[in-house]
Scaffold this motif. Structure first.
Motif, short mmCIF file in Angstrom:
data_model
loop_
_atom_site.label_atom_id
_atom_site.label_comp_id
_atom_site.label_asym_id
_atom_site.label_seq_id
_atom_site.Cartn_x
_atom_site.Cartn_y
_atom_site.Cartn_z
N THR A 51 -101.04 -32.73 146.53
CA THR A 51 -100.39 -34.04 146.63
C THR A 51 -99.46 -34.12 147.85
O THR A 51 -98.78 -35.11 148.03
CB THR A 51 -99.57 -34.37 145.37
N SER A 106 -106.02 -37.96 149.96
CA SER A 106 -105.07 -37.10 150.70
C SER A 106 -104.64 -37.72 152.03
O SER A 106 -103.76 -37.20 152.68
CB SER A 106 -105.66 -35.70 150.93
N ARG A 160 -102.66 -37.76 146.85
CA ARG A 160 -103.18 -37.01 145.71
C ARG A 160 -104.67 -36.85 145.95
O ARG A 160 -105.43 -37.83 145.92
CB ARG A 160 -102.94 -37.70 144.38
#
Length: 121
Positions: free
Chosen positions: A15, A52, A58
């Protein structure tokens, strides 16, 4: 006997970083292995894992609750940056970046198998 895997109760790196890699790792390319449906194109030669490249980040392949219990849905087919990010360095020392990220979500530092500085650097 199961070995300790701190990644299974963390997942914060999935994350925090944009997970970008050479497009040829995608299963669209001969010999590629990362599921193309889970990637997005950055440039003609670079792709990244969906999720990402956004903020908040995430990775789309991350399952579970960060800081509690997580897993990678494509672990055997994950891209090179994921394979090469060391939780522990070759000398057995924990990666300080992991400890920094873990602290940000309230997890303790990684256990250091050489806590007394026994000459391993």
């Amino acid at each position: 006997m199961e070995s300790f895997n701190p990644c299974l109760d963390c997942g914060i790196c999935c994350t925090h970083f944009r997970i970008s890699f050479y497009w040829g790792e995608s299963d669209e390319a001969p010999g590629g292995f990362v599921p193309a449906a889970l990637t997005e194109k950055l440039t003609p030669f670079r792709s990244c894992m969906k999720g990402s490249n956004d903020v908040p980040r995430r990775c789309i392949a991350l399952q579970g609750v960060v800081g509690e219990q997580v897993a990678c849905s494509i672990y055997e087919h994950r891209p090179t940056p994921c394979r090469e990010f060391p939780v522990y360095f070759d000398n057995g020392r924990p990666n300080p970046k992991c400890d920094e990220l873990r602290a940000g979500i309230g997890l303790p530092p990684l256990p250091d198998p050489h806590p007394m500085g026994c000459g391993l650097a």
